[in-house]
Motif scaffolding. Structure first.
Motif, PDB file in Angstrom:
ATOM      1  N   GLY A  55    -109.839  -1.425   4.351  1.00 58.17           N
ATOM      2  CA  GLY A  55    -110.902  -0.727   3.851  1.00 58.17           C
ATOM      3  C   GLY A  55    -110.249   0.665   3.023  1.00 58.17           C
ATOM      4  O   GLY A  55    -110.670   1.362   2.494  1.00 58.17           O
ATOM      5  N   ILE A  56    -109.456   1.154   4.045  1.00 54.53           N
ATOM      6  CA  ILE A  56    -108.615   2.377   3.679  1.00 54.53           C
ATOM      7  C   ILE A  56    -108.192   2.153   2.203  1.00 54.53           C
ATOM      8  O   ILE A  56    -108.054   3.023   1.184  1.00 54.53           O
ATOM      9  N   THR A  57    -107.150   0.899   2.125  1.00 53.47           N
ATOM     10  CA  THR A  57    -106.567   0.693   0.740  1.00 53.47           C
ATOM     11  C   THR A  57    -107.433   0.721  -0.262  1.00 53.47           C
ATOM     12  O   THR A  57    -107.405   1.429  -1.308  1.00 53.47           O
ATOM     13  N   VAL A  58    -108.468  -0.148  -0.098  1.00 54.10           N
ATOM     14  CA  VAL A  58    -109.643  -0.485  -1.153  1.00 54.10           C
ATOM     15  C   VAL A  58    -110.307   0.804  -1.328  1.00 54.10           C
ATOM     16  O   VAL A  58    -110.534   1.184  -2.665  1.00 54.10           O
ATOM     17  N   GLY A  59    -110.644   1.860  -0.565  1.00 52.52           N
ATOM     18  CA  GLY A  59    -111.116   2.980  -0.774  1.00 52.52           C
ATOM     19  C   GLY A  59    -110.391   4.000  -1.378  1.00 52.52           C
ATOM     20  O   GLY A  59    -110.728   4.637  -2.436  1.00 52.52           O
ATOM     21  N   VAL A  60    -109.070   4.135  -1.063  1.00 55.72           N
ATOM     22  CA  VAL A  60    -108.167   5.002  -1.894  1.00 55.72           C
ATOM     23  C   VAL A  60    -108.020   4.577  -3.311  1.00 55.72           C
ATOM     24  O   VAL A  60    -107.889   5.274  -4.157  1.00 55.72           O
ATOM     25  N   LEU A  61    -107.839   3.367  -3.529  1.00 51.17           N
ATOM     26  CA  LEU A  61    -107.818   2.868  -4.918  1.00 51.17           C
ATOM     27  C   LEU A  61    -109.038   3.050  -5.996  1.00 51.17           C
ATOM     28  O   LEU A  61    -108.740   3.430  -6.851  1.00 51.17           O
ATOM     29  N   ALA A  62    -109.962   2.862  -5.313  1.00 56.17           N
ATOM     30  CA  ALA A  62    -111.252   3.251  -5.885  1.00 56.17           C
ATOM     31  C   ALA A  62    -111.446   4.611  -6.064  1.00 56.17           C
ATOM     32  O   ALA A  62    -111.782   4.940  -7.082  1.00 56.17           O
ATOM     33  N   LEU A  63    -111.166   5.661  -5.224  1.00 57.10           N
ATOM     34  CA  LEU A  63    -111.160   6.882  -5.656  1.00 57.10           C
ATOM     35  C   LEU A  63    -110.288   7.353  -6.727  1.00 57.10           C
ATOM     36  O   LEU A  63    -110.709   8.251  -7.400  1.00 57.10           O
ATOM     37  N   ALA A  64    -109.115   6.645  -6.644  1.00 59.30           N
ATOM     38  CA  ALA A  64    -108.082   7.101  -7.886  1.00 59.30           C
ATOM     39  C   ALA A  64    -108.346   6.367  -9.005  1.00 59.30           C
ATOM     40  O   ALA A  64    -107.575   6.270  -9.872  1.00 59.30           O
TER      41      ALA A  64
END
Length: 461
Positions: free
Chosen positions: A417-426
């Motif tokens: 979830g962290i990886t997906v969340g970070v990439l979505a934000l960027a």
């Protein structure tokens, strides 16, 4: 197409159900144990079959509740630590520290050259000490514009807080959420073996810094070689670099940071000299939260709200710990844990204990794809891996390190979830990020395999 897997709770409950089913099919087994230096160790030559005790639907539904009871100390500790760090964040002292360095880069060439190594080291230190993970997500909004302003790309902006904190988390030396929980379950002194873990953290952080500095220099020379070149051009058009508001550093923020650093120092002293365990460290974090609230001038309502929110954010982690512990209880009550250990031994066993430790790392890396909560994974795997280490001639301390290093894959896996969340934000597609991460992941793989050799050679305890 995006890969979708069941969430952690469904996965753990499915494991519970499979263990209950296995209890009807797998024969019971048992190893004899003997006391060595106050610790019960398995006699690897003593395995024998015993009557199993199949677990039915009632036992299946009771397992999570029993897990809560048996893991109550760890769960309480996690909730208190979560609340304490939420109070720290509420003072904005960490944001102010980041902001002070960001502003300094515009005034000094030396600071500009040091931005990448200093920030990666700071975020890695956060992961290694207080388990910084999801907390890195908001910093994407600061570091992506900063990276673009410095002539880099979005990948550099994401990597500084995200990869930095994740590497620190995996190579942690006093992170209570993975090192503390795993060592507690493995039955070894809390935060013991810190000397070698500091070396592991320094090596992992240095490798990350060197790779990122090489990549950033290449992007500086040839911007079009960036995998996110086209995306970054759009970002530059639609936003003003540095437009994110930064908190100004004040004397109050400095005092809060000093108090936080002093608390970590006291914790290290207490663990090393006085053999503190979860109760004492939990009390220290609670005391730290109160003092930080006072120094940071948080009123009572704000303090309580922040603490409760921090604890609330980790309720999911607490439930994962309880459910994971439930799997162990179900297998233990069925008398099949030792049978599973006996079956796993040939997969891990090797003529060289070094190879055995490296196999444990590979297994943990695979498990990390499905369960990437450091605490949850420790609760699920260490009850098996710790005694398995005894059987294959690897110290439990090394087994904990193998578990930790298995989390080096987290920045790449699409189930995080962290990886997906970070990439979505960027606004970086996962496939673009994954292709960029492959060389770094291969470097981490070689590094982890190499770092697992010295502990075996020096009989690390």
């Amino acid at each position: 197409m995006r890969l979708r897997l069941p969430n952690t709770f469904i996965l753990l409950f499915a494991i519970l159900a499979m263990i209950a089913l296995a209890s009807w099919l797998v024969p019971g087994g048992q190893y004899d144990t003997h006391l060595v230096d106050g610790r019960q160790l398995i006699d690897p030559a003593s395995f024998h079959y015993i009557a199993s005790k199949p677990q039915g639907p009632v036992a299946l539904m009771m397992a999570p509740i029993k897990g809560f009871v048996e893991a109550a100390l760890i769960i309480g500790f996690v909730l208190i630590v979560g609340g304490a760090f939420a109070v720290l964040q509420k003072t904005a002292a960490v944001d102010a520290m980041i902001g002070a360095v960001v502003r300094a880069h515009s005034r000094s060439p030396l600071v500009r050259a040091a931005v990448i190594p200093v920030f990666i080291t700071l975020f890695s230190l956060g992961g290694a000490t207080f388990g910084m993970a999801e907390e890195a997500i908001p910093f994407i909004l600061i570091f992506v514009p900063l990276a673009l302003a410095l002539g880099y790309d979005s990948i550099v902006g994401v990597s500084i807080p995200f990869v930095g904190s994740q590497v620190g988390f995996a190579a942690a030396f006093i992170n209570p959420f993975n090192v503390g929980v795993a060592q507690g379950i493995a039955g070894i002194p809390l935060f013991s073996g810190m000397g070698y873990r500091l070396i592991v953290w320094a090596v992992a952080t240095a490798v990350t810094v060197l790779f990122m500095m090489w990549y950033a220099a290449r992007i500086k020379r040839h911007p079009q070689s960036s995998p996110t070149w086209a995306l970054d051009q759009e970002k530059r058009k639609e936003s003003v670099p540095g437009g994110v508001e930064l908190v100004a550093m004040s004397g109050r923020h400095g005092a809060v940071l000093a108090l936080f650093a002093a608390s970590l120092g006291v914790m290290v002293l207490g663990v090393v000299r006085y053999q503190w365990y979860i109760e004492e460290i939990g009390a220290l974090f609670l005391t730290m939260a109160i003092l930080i609230g006072i120094v940071g001038r948080l009123n009572a309502d704000t303090f309580v709200a922040a603490f409760l929110q921090g604890a609330r954010d980790l309720v999911t982690t607490a439930l994962v710990i309880a459910l994971a512990r439930g799997t162990v209880i179900l297998a233990r009550d069925a008398h099949i844990i030792d049978t599973m250990l006996h079956a796993l031994t040939p997969l891990v066993q090797s003529a060289s204990p070094i190879i055995a430790a490296q196999k444990m790392f590979v297994i943990q890396s695979v498990i990390n794809f499905f369960i990437h909560s450091g605490t949850g994974q420790a609760a699920l795997t260490m009850p098996i891996m710790a005694p398995l280490a005894d059987l294959v001639g690897v110290s439990r301390q090394t087994a904990v390190l193998a578990f930790q290093l298995g989390e080096l894959s987290t920045p790449m896996i699409p189930t995080s979830g962290i990886t997906v969340g970070v990439l979505a934000l960027a606004r970086i597609p996962w496939l673009t990020w994954a292709r960029w991460m492959v060389p770094l992941q291969l470097i981490y793989l070689v590094m982890a395999l190499a770092l697992l050799a010295p502990p075996v050679l020096m009989h690390w305890q």
